[in-house]
Design an enzyme around this catalytic site. Structure first.
Site, short mmCIF file in Angstrom:
data_model
loop_
_atom_site.label_atom_id
_atom_site.label_comp_id
_atom_site.label_asym_id
_atom_site.label_seq_id
_atom_site.Cartn_x
_atom_site.Cartn_y
_atom_site.Cartn_z
N HIS B 153 10.44 -5.24 0.03
CA HIS B 153 10.13 -5.51 1.35
C HIS B 153 8.63 -5.90 1.20
O HIS B 153 7.75 -5.40 0.26
CB HIS B 153 10.43 -4.56 2.37
N HIS B 198 14.49 -1.99 6.30
CA HIS B 198 13.65 -3.28 6.61
C HIS B 198 13.73 -4.27 5.34
O HIS B 198 13.75 -3.60 4.09
CB HIS B 198 12.23 -3.15 7.11
N HIS B 213 1.12 -4.86 2.36
CA HIS B 213 1.78 -4.46 1.22
C HIS B 213 3.02 -5.01 0.67
O HIS B 213 3.84 -5.68 1.50
CB HIS B 213 1.73 -2.68 1.15
N HIS B 245 7.33 7.84 5.52
CA HIS B 245 7.20 7.24 6.94
C HIS B 245 8.15 7.93 7.90
O HIS B 245 9.51 8.02 7.38
CB HIS B 245 7.69 5.94 6.73
N TYR B 254 1.07 4.54 -0.84
CA TYR B 254 0.54 3.26 -0.75
C TYR B 254 -0.67 3.34 -1.87
O TYR B 254 -1.38 4.27 -1.74
CB TYR B 254 -0.43 3.03 0.56
N GLU B 264 3.43 -0.42 -2.50
CA GLU B 264 3.98 0.56 -2.16
C GLU B 264 5.16 0.90 -3.16
O GLU B 264 5.83 -0.01 -3.66
CB GLU B 264 4.67 0.46 -0.80
FE LIG Z 1 6.53 -0.52 3.20
#
Ligand SMILES: [Fe+2]
Ligand code: FES
Lengths: 137, 306
Positions: B153, B198, B213, B245, B254, B264
């Site tokens: 992503h 996501h 990212h 997260h 990161y 990431e």
């Molecule tokens: Fe991410």
């Protein structure tokens, strides 16, 4: 006097490939009005300044050095080199124009000292303003 | 078949300042493979755990950042259907001929209200290395570096993300898995076309077209630790982590590529079903949402982009 980024990277890669911390020359990087940091010739100036700040050696700064990508892409670490020579790794043109470069305005994460250096933070106010502007709360 | 239309992220094209350094980073360190180099100098990369021709494209340029992100659709005619819907929404759609990127068929593209270019394609050749199909061992070539399993992503920064949300839901049939609402408005959205938490995310930001990212999925929290060891050994610039997260629950690091583009690596995250409600975060808890252990944003999260 600047060497190209390609040369700079070739030097880094060669030193890494032969597994040597090559004979290090140490220079003094002075941040106008705030103190100085020792900086090896294979060390990014921003990283030397961050370390000096961590040791409490930079005085009279009411802000932290901008912490960004340390690789010439994000533009938060702009400085003006007032005195001294350096070699440079690639820097994003979105943040350093050719005119900037000609005047010695650089991203300090992407320069390595060739002599002692005297630097001025390129308008820390504008840096803070830049941060404040993109920080929406 | 339940999953139609947009299947998943196909590839992202990033701008890099130093191509040899970028190739070393993405192949030796992240663990991707170079598939080919195009005549124009663009370099095409993939994970050995992906079938399609490539998932990551590097273009040498004077400034870092993102050129485009492309999603794969299930059927070729989906491209015509989405072209109609995107055009009706009011965005100008253009056509990229097959072969503009090696191994990829025709594409359609447009610019979002946040200033980012999004493309759709259907056809991708397979390329080696790829997963085994008959009596498949767990891998065909031994994983190396951080052992990235896929380009997963991207998080992009720009204005008008309220419009992006509306567009992705109404036109591209994405769902919003999570969102952050500040007292002065919508800060961020996490959007999915499938069952991952996501596929693309946006943070509201004054400058259009910015890149936060691109993320690679790893097998386990152990592999996240191994990735951290690689970052220290090879002096890769770290932003934050290993941490987790709250949003999506991914266990993460990161860090930055040699041109300052943020990467990431992460593992985990929950499964999203399209009937799930959108999870919401408010201003008092956004720190925990972004960095679950630190419980506050670092300086760089909202300000350091390429
Ligand atoms: Fe991410
Ligand atoms: S810290 Fe990003 S350009 Fe120097």
């Amino acid at each position: 006097m600047k060497e190209s980024g390609a040369q700079a990277n070739a030097v880094d890669r060669h030193a890494d490939a032969i597994g040597l911390a090559h004979a290090v020359s140490r220079y003094t990087v002075t941040l106008e009005g705030h103190g100085f940091a020792p900086c090896g010739d294979a060390e990014r100036v921003l990283e030397a300044l961050e370390r000096a700040q961590g040791f409490g050696r930079l005085k009279g700064m009411n802000f932290r050095l901008p912490k960004g990508c340390r690789r010439g892409g994000c533009g938060v670490c702009r400085v003006r080199v007032l005195e001294g020579d350096y070699r440079q790794a690639p820097m994003s043109r979105s943040h350093i124009s050719e005119a900037d470069e000609a005047e010695g305005v650089v991203l300090c994460c992407s320069i390595y000292p060739l002599t002692d250096l005297l630097l001025r933070l390129e308008s820390p106010k504008s840096l803070r303003a830049k941060n404040a502007q993109s920080t929406r709360f | 078949m339940a999953h139609t239309g947009i299947l998943r992220p196909g590839f992202i094209q990033l701008r890099v300042l130093d191509m040899p350094a970028a190739i070393e980073h993405y192949t030796k360190r992240i663990g991707l493979h170079q598939v080919t180099e195009g005549r124009d100098g663009r370099v095409y990369l993939k994970s050995a755990d992906e079938f399609d021709h490539h998932s990551f494209v590097l273009r040498r340029a004077e400034s870092a950042g993102v050129d485009l992100m492309a999603f794969k659709v299930r059927e070729d005619i989906d491209l015509d259907m989405f072209e109609k819907r995107v055009t009706e929404y009011g965005y100008a759609v253009d056509h990229v001929p097959p072969g503009e990127q090696p191994g990829i068929g025709r594409r359609i593209g447009w610019t979002l209200a946040s200033g980012h270019r999004i493309e759709l394609f259907h056809h991708a050749d397979f390329s080696e290395p790829m997963p085994l199909i008959h009596n498949p061992d767990v891998w065909s070539v031994e994983p190396h570096g951080m052992r990235a399993r896929r380009f997963d992503h991207a998080l992009l920064y720009g204005p008008n993300i309220e419009e992006n949300l509306d567009f992705f839901e109404k036109v591209l049939d994405f769902k919003c898995a999570e969102r952050v609402d500040m007292e002065n408005g919508l800060l961020a959205i996490w959007l999915t076309a499938g069952m991952k938490a996501h596929d693309i995310a946006f943070v509201n930001h004054p400058e259009p077209g910015k890149f936060h990212h691109a993320a690679f999925e790893l097998e386990s929290w152990n592999d996240v630790g191994h990735a951290a060891d690689i970052m220290t050994r090879f002096d890769i610039s770290i932003d934050i982590g290993p941490t987790r997260h709250g949003i999506t629950r991914g266990q993460t690091i990161y860090f930055f590529d040699p041109s300052g583009n943020r990467n990431e690596v992460f593992s985990g995250g929950y499964t999203y079903y399209p009937d799930n409600p959108t999870r919401t975060w408010d201003e008092a808890h956004v720190g925990k949402g972004i960095f679950y252990y630190e419980r506050e944003l670092n300086d760089a999260f909202l300000s350091v982009v390429t």
